[in-house]
Enzyme design. Structure first.
Site, short mmCIF file in Angstrom:
data_model
loop_
_atom_site.label_atom_id
_atom_site.label_comp_id
_atom_site.label_asym_id
_atom_site.label_seq_id
_atom_site.Cartn_x
_atom_site.Cartn_y
_atom_site.Cartn_z
CE LYS A 287 -0.22 5.43 7.81
NZ LYS A 287 -1.64 5.70 7.94
CG PHE B 13 -1.93 1.15 1.13
CD1 PHE B 13 -3.10 1.01 0.39
CD2 PHE B 13 -1.68 2.38 1.73
CE1 PHE B 13 -4.00 2.07 0.26
CE2 PHE B 13 -2.58 3.43 1.62
CZ PHE B 13 -3.75 3.27 0.87
CG ASP C 249 5.57 3.74 1.70
OD1 ASP C 249 5.59 4.33 2.80
OD2 ASP C 249 4.54 3.65 1.00
N1 PLP Z 1 2.36 4.33 2.42
C1 PLP Z 1 2.06 3.52 3.44
C2 PLP Z 1 2.99 2.42 3.80
C3 PLP Z 1 0.88 3.71 4.16
O1 PLP Z 1 0.59 2.89 5.18
C4 PLP Z 1 0.02 4.77 3.81
C5 PLP Z 1 -1.25 4.98 4.53
O2 PLP Z 1 -1.77 4.15 5.20
C6 PLP Z 1 0.37 5.59 2.73
C7 PLP Z 1 1.55 5.35 2.06
C8 PLP Z 1 -0.50 6.73 2.32
O3 PLP Z 1 -0.39 7.76 3.22
P1 PLP Z 1 -1.48 8.95 3.24
O4 PLP Z 1 -2.78 8.33 3.64
O5 PLP Z 1 -0.93 9.93 4.22
O6 PLP Z 1 -1.53 9.51 1.85
#
Ligand code: PLP
Length: 399
Positions: free
Chosen positions: A252, A138, A223
């Site tokens: 986050k 994700f 990520d």
């Molecule tokens: N990358 C990871 C690993 C995530 O867990 C998330 C959100 O849960 C995102 C990217 C996306 O972040 P945002 O919701 O702040 O756009």
């Protein structure tokens, strides 16, 4: 406003993109939040891994108050002191040389994808733009981040997606070798898959991927939007695996609750971005940067919070394992690192989340059947005991 009216106005005026629980949260302190009817909840969701220091941490509140009185926003046309301070802190505590600030995890990933492409097209070949990502990953909801996300259920209806992405099973280096070509510019991975169900790779996986990248002139993008900022017991999760990436994204927990994201990179790659190649109006504004500086300083001071995260992570997993012993027919596996903990069930987890909510404990379910516990890093043993007590009572009543 009367509760019924709030629900009605919410559905009348707000787009229907979230399945919300029928609770209006009004106040928070530390591990606790309170709803409009005064009910107290113990929060093991923590804004989905955002409230890393708990709700309204006094140091973060004061930093926001002070900065709000001085300067809330100015354009990146000018120098912004809290932004520089934050970038320095991040660089001093990571592999990176340079930082780009944005406003969310998805935006940080968009920036990473753009930087990797720009660098590789200029330095390797104009056709070198392909990115290999993992199935079940994700990376966010904006179009390129969504394309990188290895889960069709999030992509359906938004095609055509961005060209140039391939997906392979997570934790399988051979699968990467099979699809990598001279046009592969980057491999993009979460060190631990969060939304995909708290999936940990083998200890050697990221090392193997790093070597593969080195041998083939491919960039490694990690990520760490969910795993960063101490969540897994080290400041960044890559530290567990003895490697460093070329590019990393975070968001986050970074701002202790305010919306901020960042993309970090080594100098060689970062230099592909020049004035006008990438930008965002709000990215790195004084208010959010001041909040993030106070958040990071609090996390890193004396290592106390990381130590607490490790100890409480172990305790939480031990207690969940005990529960698994009691309910082997319901609980399939307990896994995690630090305070990113998943408990895979043999059934759908939604009704369990609802039952816990009724009993005053907020938890989350991801990937359909994985209960995910991502509390603030300040969680204490007594909070975990209460969670286990509530889960036990909920499991006892299950058919
Ligand atoms: N990358 C990871 C690993 C995530 O867990 C998330 C959100 O849960 C995102 C990217 C996306 O972040 P945002 O919701 O702040 O756009």
């Amino acid at each position: 406003m009367e509760i019924k009216k709030i629900f009605e106005e919410s559905s009348r005026y707000i787009m229907n993109t979230y399945n919300r629980f029928p609770v209006i949260l009004r106040k928070g302190r530390g591990m606790k939040v309170w709803s409009s009817d005064g009910k107290e909840y113990l929060d093991f969701v923590g804004g989905v891994a955002v409230n890393i220091l708990g709700h309204c941490h006094p140091r973060v509140v004061v930093a926001i108050q002070k900065q709000a009185q001085r300067l809330i926003h100015v354009s990146n046309y000018y120098y912004i002191e809290p932004q520089i301070e934050l970038a320095k802190l991040l660089v001093e505590h990571s592999f990176a040389d340079k930082v780009f600030f944005c406003n969310s995890g998805a935006e940080a990933n968009e920036a990473a994808i753009k930087l990797a492409r720009k660098y590789s097209k200029e330095q390797i070949s104009p056709e070198c733009f392909e990115i290999i990502a993992a199935k079940n990953s994700f990376h966010g909801r904006t179009l390129a981040a969504l394309t990188a996300t290895g889960q069709e259920r999030f992509q359906t209806g938004f095609e055509p997606l961005v060209p140039g992405f391939k997906h392979v099973p997570f934790n399988d280096t051979d699968a990467i070798r099979k699809v990598a070509t001279k046009n592969t510019c980057a491999i993009m991975l979460e060190p631990i898959q969060g939304e995909g169900g708290v999936k940990l790779p083998d200890q050697t996986y990221l090392k193997e991927v790093r070597e593969l990248c080195n041998e083939n002139n491919i960039l490694l993008i990690l990520d760490e939007v969910q795993t960063g900022m101490g969540r897994t017991g080290t400041f960044f999760a890559y530290e567990h695996f003895g490697i460093t990436p070329d590019i990393m994204t975070i968001a986050k927990g970074l701002g202790g609750g305010v919306p901020i994201g960042a993309m970090l990179a080594i100098d060689k790659v970062a230099s592909a971005f020049q004035p006008s190649t990438h930008a965002t109006t709000f990215g790195g504004n004084p208010l959010v940067c001041a909040a993030a500086v106070s958040t990071i300083e609090t996390i890193l001071e004396d290592g106390l919070i990381l130590d607490q995260c490790n100890r409480m992570g172990i305790y939480l997993r031990e207690r969940l394992e005990q529960l698994k012993g009691e309910f082997p027919g319901i609980i399939a596996e307990v896994r995690g690192k630090g305070l990113l903990v998943g408990m895979e069930l043999t059934r759908d987890g939604d009704s369990i989340v609802r039952a816990c909510l009724e009993k005053g404990v907020l938890i989350n379910c991801t990937a359909g059947n994985v209960l995910r516990f991502i509390p603030p890093l300040i969680v204490q043993q007594k909070d975990i005991d209460r969670l286990i007590d509530v889960l036990e009572r909920v499991f006892e009543k299950l058919p």
